[in-house]
Design a protein around this motif. Structure first.
Motif, short mmCIF file in Angstrom:
data_model
loop_
_atom_site.label_atom_id
_atom_site.label_comp_id
_atom_site.label_asym_id
_atom_site.label_seq_id
_atom_site.Cartn_x
_atom_site.Cartn_y
_atom_site.Cartn_z
N VAL A 3 19.71 17.54 -12.50
CA VAL A 3 21.16 17.65 -12.32
C VAL A 3 21.93 17.10 -13.53
O VAL A 3 22.94 17.67 -13.94
N TYR A 4 21.44 16.02 -14.09
CA TYR A 4 22.18 15.35 -15.16
C TYR A 4 21.40 15.21 -16.46
O TYR A 4 21.75 15.78 -17.48
N THR A 5 20.36 14.36 -16.41
CA THR A 5 19.77 13.92 -17.67
C THR A 5 19.00 15.02 -18.40
O THR A 5 18.97 15.03 -19.63
N GLY A 27 20.01 3.83 -12.55
CA GLY A 27 20.88 4.40 -13.57
C GLY A 27 22.26 3.80 -13.63
O GLY A 27 22.45 2.59 -13.52
N ASN A 28 23.23 4.67 -13.78
CA ASN A 28 24.59 4.18 -14.01
C ASN A 28 25.30 3.77 -12.72
O ASN A 28 26.36 3.18 -12.76
N LYS A 29 24.73 4.09 -11.58
CA LYS A 29 25.48 3.93 -10.34
C LYS A 29 25.79 2.47 -10.01
O LYS A 29 26.87 2.18 -9.54
N TRP A 30 24.85 1.59 -10.24
CA TRP A 30 25.14 0.19 -9.95
C TRP A 30 26.31 -0.30 -10.81
O TRP A 30 27.21 -0.99 -10.32
N SER A 50 23.45 13.20 -3.21
CA SER A 50 24.20 12.39 -4.18
C SER A 50 23.54 11.06 -4.54
O SER A 50 23.18 10.25 -3.67
N ASN A 51 23.42 10.81 -5.83
CA ASN A 51 22.94 9.51 -6.32
C ASN A 51 23.95 8.41 -5.98
O ASN A 51 23.58 7.27 -5.72
N HIS A 52 25.21 8.76 -6.00
CA HIS A 52 26.27 7.80 -5.71
C HIS A 52 26.22 7.37 -4.23
O HIS A 52 26.38 6.18 -3.92
N GLY A 107 19.55 7.69 -15.05
CA GLY A 107 18.83 7.59 -13.78
C GLY A 107 18.87 8.88 -12.98
O GLY A 107 18.77 9.97 -13.54
N GLY A 108 19.00 8.75 -11.66
CA GLY A 108 19.19 9.92 -10.82
C GLY A 108 17.92 10.68 -10.46
O GLY A 108 17.99 11.80 -9.95
N LEU A 109 16.77 10.06 -10.68
CA LEU A 109 15.53 10.80 -10.46
C LEU A 109 15.32 11.19 -8.99
O LEU A 109 14.65 12.18 -8.70
N CYS A 158 25.55 10.97 -23.44
CA CYS A 158 25.22 10.83 -22.01
C CYS A 158 25.66 12.06 -21.23
O CYS A 158 26.47 12.86 -21.71
N ALA A 159 25.11 12.19 -20.04
CA ALA A 159 25.52 13.25 -19.12
C ALA A 159 26.85 12.87 -18.48
O ALA A 159 27.15 11.69 -18.31
N VAL A 160 27.63 13.87 -18.12
CA VAL A 160 28.95 13.62 -17.55
C VAL A 160 29.14 14.37 -16.24
O VAL A 160 28.92 15.58 -16.17
N GLY A 161 29.52 13.62 -15.21
CA GLY A 161 29.94 14.22 -13.95
C GLY A 161 31.44 14.04 -13.82
O GLY A 161 32.24 14.90 -14.16
N THR A 162 31.84 12.83 -13.35
CA THR A 162 33.27 12.52 -13.25
C THR A 162 33.86 12.04 -14.58
O THR A 162 35.07 12.00 -14.73
N GLY A 163 32.99 11.61 -15.50
CA GLY A 163 33.47 11.09 -16.79
C GLY A 163 33.67 9.58 -16.81
O GLY A 163 34.04 9.01 -17.83
N THR A 164 33.40 8.93 -15.68
CA THR A 164 33.60 7.48 -15.60
C THR A 164 32.69 6.74 -16.57
O THR A 164 33.12 5.84 -17.30
C1 LIG Z 1 26.38 10.18 -11.43
C2 LIG Z 1 25.52 10.46 -12.59
C3 LIG Z 1 26.05 10.80 -13.85
C4 LIG Z 1 27.51 11.05 -14.07
O1 LIG Z 1 28.28 9.90 -14.19
P1 LIG Z 1 29.86 10.03 -14.25
O2 LIG Z 1 30.31 8.64 -14.47
O3 LIG Z 1 30.30 10.56 -12.92
O4 LIG Z 1 30.24 10.96 -15.33
C5 LIG Z 1 25.16 11.00 -14.89
N1 LIG Z 1 23.83 10.87 -14.71
C6 LIG Z 1 23.31 10.56 -13.52
C7 LIG Z 1 21.83 10.49 -13.40
C8 LIG Z 1 24.12 10.34 -12.42
O5 LIG Z 1 23.56 10.05 -11.24
#
Ligand SMILES: *Cc1c(COP(=O)(O)O)cnc(C)c1O
Length: 296
Positions: A256-258, A43-46, A72-74, A286-288, A170-176
């Motif tokens: 959690v997110y998607t 997902g977005n982490k890379w 944590s996915n991160h 991502g984040g599965l 998109c889903a938002v956690g930190t908003g990055t």
């Molecule tokens: C971390 C994460 C997010 C959130 O991304 P931010 O940049 O922190 O808002 C969204 N979706 C998935 C699957 C994540 O793992």
């Protein structure tokens, strides 16, 4: 970086979701499947880690550290990437040392990440942790920061015919990720972020702080009504929805997110939020792996 070869940028597909709900609202929904990038660094982490790690390597930093929860996915993406890039890494984990490690923590340990557990108070005071480790290169929690947003901007550059979409969601956690996407979006595109936390209203300012100066803030909307109880909380309705989407559309989601963000897309479509003829791009971030914390 030598991880690039392992990541399957070519596997990332754009999947059209055909559903009577979307048909009756007259909208078209495509999903950018970032979950297909890599099974661990998904997902977005890379994208969010990339420029931090590049900086660490260029500046000869031997040890990288970051913060996150036990699922944590991160954290797992950081552990995997550091392992591949031969960087030492430490994960500062929220909470007391658990009696039993989560599957995520077992995985990161196997990837040689050192774990340090921080109780709630200590976790809040991250600066003290950073100050106590002057030789270590710290990546902010969730990759939040300019480097993270810069990497996230590259997400939508993967999309063929990007200009045909008028909404990016998109889903938002930190908003990055949302900030990065907004920075790379086109002037006719509305960027909608679905916050997965309850009442996290400081997000708006956090996202603004990562925007390119000239960007039009009116093209960003953050929705706060789809948290399903709060971060990593869920309801049976959400799980039923997630399982149905997985089965009917072959679109695996994480709770959690998607799943929350895609639920928002469906709900907004039902409410005729999008004008007829709208073209939506949903970012599957991502984040599965996080679903392993569910006992389904
Ligand atoms: C971390 C994460 C997010 C959130 O991304 P931010 O940049 O922190 O808002 C969204 N979706 C998935 C699957 C994540 O793992």
């Amino acid at each position: 970086m030598n991880l690039d070869e392992e990541l399957n940028f070519n596997r990332i597909s754009v999947q059209t979701i055909t559903d009577t709900l979307f048909e009756s609202s007259g909208i078209h929904v495509d999903v950018l499947r970032l979950d297909q990038l890599h099974p661990v660094v998904s997902g977005n982490k890379w994208f969010k880690l990339k420029y931090y790690l590049q900086y660490a390597i260029a500046n000869n930093k031997k040890t990288v550290a970051t913060f996150g929860g036990a699922f944590s996915n991160h954290i797992i993406a950081t552990a995997y990437a550091c392992n591949k890039l031969q960087l030492n890494c430490t994960g500062f984990i929220r909470g007391e040392t658990p009696k039993q490690y989560s599957q995520t923590l077992l995985d990161v340990t196997a990837l040689n990440m050192q774990l340090e557990f921080l109780n709630r108070e200590a976790y809040k005071n991250k600066q003290a942790v950073i100050d106590a480790h002057p030789q270590t290169f710290f990546i902010p929690e969730g990759g939040f920061g300019m480097e993270g947003a810069e990497g996230a901007a590259e997400i939508i550059q993967l999309v063929p015919n990007l200009s045909k979409y008028n909404y990016i969601i998109c889903a938002v956690g930190t908003g990055t990720m949302l900030a990065g996407i907004a920075n790379a979006s086109l002037p006719h595109q509305q960027c909608i972020g679905v916050s997965v936390m309850k009442n996290n209203f400081s997000l708006n300012a956090a996202v603004d702080s990562l925007l390119n100066v000239a960007k039009d803030k009116t093209r960003i909307d953050i929705l706060h009504d789809y948290h399903f109880g709060g971060y990593a909380k869920c309801t049976t309705e959400l799980i039923t929805f997630m399982n149905r989407v997985g089965k009917e559309h072959g679109l695996p989601l994480d709770f959690v997110y998607t799943a929350k963000a895609f639920y928002a897309v469906c709900h907004l479509s039902e409410k005729k939020y999008f004008p007829e003829g709208a073209n939506l791009l949903f970012i599957h971030s991502g984040g599965l792996q996080g679903n392993r914390s569910l006992s389904l």
